[in-house]
Design a protein around this motif. Structure first.
Motif, mmCIF file in Angstrom:
data_model
loop_
_atom_site.group_PDB
_atom_site.id
_atom_site.type_symbol
_atom_site.label_atom_id
_atom_site.label_comp_id
_atom_site.label_asym_id
_atom_site.label_seq_id
_atom_site.Cartn_x
_atom_site.Cartn_y
_atom_site.Cartn_z
ATOM 1 N N VAL A 1 49.062 31.853 59.982
ATOM 2 C CA VAL A 1 48.625 30.423 60.130
ATOM 3 C C VAL A 1 49.424 29.355 59.637
ATOM 4 C CG1 VAL A 1 46.843 28.930 59.734
ATOM 5 C CG2 VAL A 1 46.327 31.226 60.576
ATOM 6 N N LYS A 2 49.770 29.428 58.309
ATOM 7 C CA LYS A 2 50.766 28.410 57.558
ATOM 8 C C LYS A 2 52.150 28.327 58.314
ATOM 9 C CE LYS A 2 52.380 28.222 52.930
ATOM 10 N NZ LYS A 2 52.779 28.817 51.632
ATOM 11 N N ASN A 3 52.729 29.391 58.681
ATOM 12 C CA ASN A 3 54.028 29.283 59.320
ATOM 13 C C ASN A 3 53.936 28.564 60.854
ATOM 14 O OD1 ASN A 3 55.955 30.218 57.493
ATOM 15 N ND2 ASN A 3 55.193 32.278 57.730
ATOM 16 N N VAL B 1 55.850 39.741 61.390
ATOM 17 C CA VAL B 1 57.231 39.249 61.952
ATOM 18 C C VAL B 1 57.564 38.002 61.244
ATOM 19 C CG1 VAL B 1 56.740 40.198 64.315
ATOM 20 C CG2 VAL B 1 55.637 38.001 63.442
ATOM 21 N N ILE B 2 56.887 37.330 60.619
ATOM 22 C CA ILE B 2 57.175 36.241 59.761
ATOM 23 C C ILE B 2 58.147 36.554 58.554
ATOM 24 C CG2 ILE B 2 56.266 34.077 58.394
ATOM 25 C CD1 ILE B 2 55.319 34.449 61.372
ATOM 26 N N PRO B 3 59.446 36.065 58.373
ATOM 27 C CA PRO B 3 60.110 36.210 57.243
ATOM 28 C C PRO B 3 59.253 35.899 56.067
ATOM 29 C CG PRO B 3 61.058 34.810 58.778
ATOM 30 C CD PRO B 3 59.594 34.813 59.303
ATOM 31 N N VAL B 4 59.440 36.986 55.122
ATOM 32 C CA VAL B 4 58.730 36.756 53.663
ATOM 33 C C VAL B 4 59.282 35.735 52.773
ATOM 34 C CG1 VAL B 4 57.927 39.225 53.659
ATOM 35 C CG2 VAL B 4 60.189 38.450 52.754
ATOM 36 N N SER B 5 58.335 35.183 51.827
ATOM 37 C CA SER B 5 58.797 33.902 51.371
ATOM 38 C C SER B 5 59.726 34.411 50.204
ATOM 39 C CB SER B 5 57.656 33.203 50.877
ATOM 40 O OG SER B 5 56.908 34.126 50.207
ATOM 41 N N ASP C 1 45.020 24.123 67.394
ATOM 42 C CA ASP C 1 46.342 24.566 68.253
ATOM 43 C C ASP C 1 47.152 25.740 67.482
ATOM 44 O OD1 ASP C 1 45.582 23.032 70.419
ATOM 45 O OD2 ASP C 1 47.321 21.545 70.368
ATOM 46 N N ALA C 2 47.134 25.171 66.233
ATOM 47 C CA ALA C 2 47.798 25.988 65.298
ATOM 48 C C ALA C 2 47.326 27.204 65.332
ATOM 49 C CB ALA C 2 48.482 25.168 64.278
ATOM 50 N N VAL C 3 46.094 27.048 64.875
ATOM 51 C CA VAL C 3 45.218 28.324 64.596
ATOM 52 C C VAL C 3 45.125 29.385 65.750
ATOM 53 C CG1 VAL C 3 42.965 29.239 63.911
ATOM 54 C CG2 VAL C 3 43.929 27.279 62.474
ATOM 55 N N SER C 4 44.992 28.684 67.004
ATOM 56 C CA SER C 4 44.870 29.482 68.155
ATOM 57 C C SER C 4 46.297 30.320 68.630
ATOM 58 C CB SER C 4 44.680 28.553 69.475
ATOM 59 O OG SER C 4 43.268 27.729 69.268
ATOM 60 N N THR C 5 47.447 29.441 68.143
ATOM 61 C CA THR C 5 48.765 30.041 68.448
ATOM 62 C C THR C 5 48.705 31.408 67.313
ATOM 63 O OG1 THR C 5 49.590 27.926 68.897
ATOM 64 C CG2 THR C 5 51.255 29.603 68.312
ATOM 65 N N ALA C 6 48.234 31.024 66.136
ATOM 66 C CA ALA C 6 48.224 32.188 65.074
ATOM 67 C C ALA C 6 47.659 33.359 65.526
ATOM 68 C CB ALA C 6 47.696 31.600 63.839
ATOM 69 N N TYR C 7 46.558 33.136 66.133
ATOM 70 C CA TYR C 7 45.524 34.088 66.825
ATOM 71 C C TYR C 7 46.499 35.141 67.743
ATOM 72 C CZ TYR C 7 41.385 33.059 64.193
ATOM 73 O OH TYR C 7 40.508 32.802 63.117
ATOM 74 N N LEU C 8 47.305 34.283 68.661
ATOM 75 C CA LEU C 8 48.078 34.768 69.439
ATOM 76 C C LEU C 8 49.040 36.013 68.743
ATOM 77 C CD1 LEU C 8 48.696 32.182 72.227
ATOM 78 C CD2 LEU C 8 47.439 34.356 72.539
ATOM 79 N N LYS C 9 49.661 35.336 67.772
ATOM 80 C CA LYS C 9 50.818 36.059 66.959
ATOM 81 C C LYS C 9 50.076 37.265 66.228
ATOM 82 C CE LYS C 9 54.025 32.293 65.910
ATOM 83 N NZ LYS C 9 54.582 31.581 65.076
ATOM 84 N N ILE C 10 48.814 37.152 65.625
ATOM 85 C CA ILE C 10 48.418 38.214 65.126
ATOM 86 C C ILE C 10 47.740 39.325 66.088
ATOM 87 C CG2 ILE C 10 46.112 38.574 64.123
ATOM 88 C CD1 ILE C 10 45.976 35.967 62.870
#
Lengths: 258, 66
Positions: A9-11, A110-114, B43-52
């Motif tokens: 979420v952060k990235n 898949v996110i690069p680790v901090s 939007d960002a949270v939705s995209t994050a769910y897609l990635k998850i």
């Protein structure tokens, strides 16, 4: 699980800012990072990340978990870990790097680790170790079956005792050579949870000499091995300049008073 | 997102549902703190769910101990 998702979420949010560039006052992502470092959210995220990584460490196979504990809790060098496990320094190092890589994949996805992953790993390993020894104390499972060792195995065990970090030697020698109670050990060596630590090191050594996970080396075998180990330890103390095995090169080594 | 959710296995769906139920509000807050806009945060949270969801298989397989 939470940290894995929070990182995503952060990235994703940071990516969104990068793409839209609506906030001209944000010069770099680093500035944003600095701003967030002091925030409540970031503090929460860091704590949850440590907790999450600790849970992942807990799921590792016993040998991997022990290696992480030796490296990040007892702060042993790979040469010392290798000597204890009966493998070369290079093999221990490769095994350690493989485990760290595995943790990075599970933890970060898949996110690069901090950049602060090593620091988080260290804290997570310590947390995991604390939880493990506390769990040992309140364990309701039946006690593991005690097994006696033969002479050769006792000899091997005595060598392994000397390869433990100082804390491990303290608790074992206190119990089996000096006949201290856990409370006396804590008082004498300024340790905490001596009883739990003793159980931990007994399990560790049982694993190292190849005893099954459901079994543990008996007190009598430990007593014999510790007496031999203490004899060798004092022998090395008296003739310290003649021979320097790996365990005597430890930077954290603390000398027993003769 | 709906279609992607449909192709997940039951275990993976449960995993994503669990995340949504437990952490959705927290995710919104974290994202809002960064993007400073409700719409962008959604939007960002939705995209994050897609990635998850995209990585859920990999993640769950890593969790299985040897």
């Amino acid at each position: 699980m939470t940290a894995f998702c929070v990182t995503i979420v952060k990235n994703t949010s940071i990516d969104m800012i990068r793409q839209s560039k609506r906030f001209a006052y944000v010069d770099t992502v680093d500035n944003l990072k600095d701003e967030l470092e002091v925030s409540f959210e970031d503090d929460y995220i860091n704590k949850s990340e440590i907790l999450r990584l600790s849970e992942i460490i807990d799921m590792l196979p016993q040998e991997d978990r022990l290696l992480i504990q030796m490296k990040y809790v007892q702060e042993m060098r790979y040469a010392e870990i290798g000597a204890l496990l009966g493998i070369s320094e290079e093999t221990a190092k490769k095994r350690g790097q493989r485990i760290i890589q595995k943790l990075k994949i599970i933890w970060g996805g898949v996110i690069p680790v901090s950049e602060n992953f090593p620091e988080i790993l260290k804290l997570a390993a310590k947390l995991n170790f604390e939880q493990e020894i506390s769990k040992t104390a309140s364990d309701t499972d039946p006690s593991p079956i005690e097994v006696d060792l033969d002479c050769m195995q006792i000899q091997k065990l005595s060598e392994k005792v000397l390869l433990l970090p100082p804390q491990g030697m303290f608790v074992l020698f206190s119990k089996y050579c000096f006949l201290f109670t856990p409370a006396e050990t804590e008082l004498f060596y300024h340790l905490q949870k001596a009883k739990e630590l003793l159980t931990h090191y007994r399990k560790l050594l049982s694993f190292v000499v190849g005893i099954k996970e459901s079994q543990i080396i008996s007190d009598s075998s430990f007593r014999d091995a510790c007496k031999i180990a203490l004899y060798h330890y004092l022998d090395q103390e008296l003739y310290a300049n003649q021979h320097q095995p790996v365990f005597l090169m430890s930077k954290t080594r603390t000398v027993f008073r003769k | 997102m709906f279609f992607l959710f449909g192709i997940l296995t039951e275990e993976q769906q449960r995993f994503v549902e669990q995340i949504f139920r437990k952490h959705h509000i927290q995710f919104q807050r974290i994202s809002l703190k960064i993007v400073k806009s409700q719409a962008s945060a959604e939007d960002a949270v939705s995209t994050a769910y897609l990635k998850i969801m995209d990585n859920v298989e990999k993640y769950l397989s890593c969790l299985v101990p040897k």
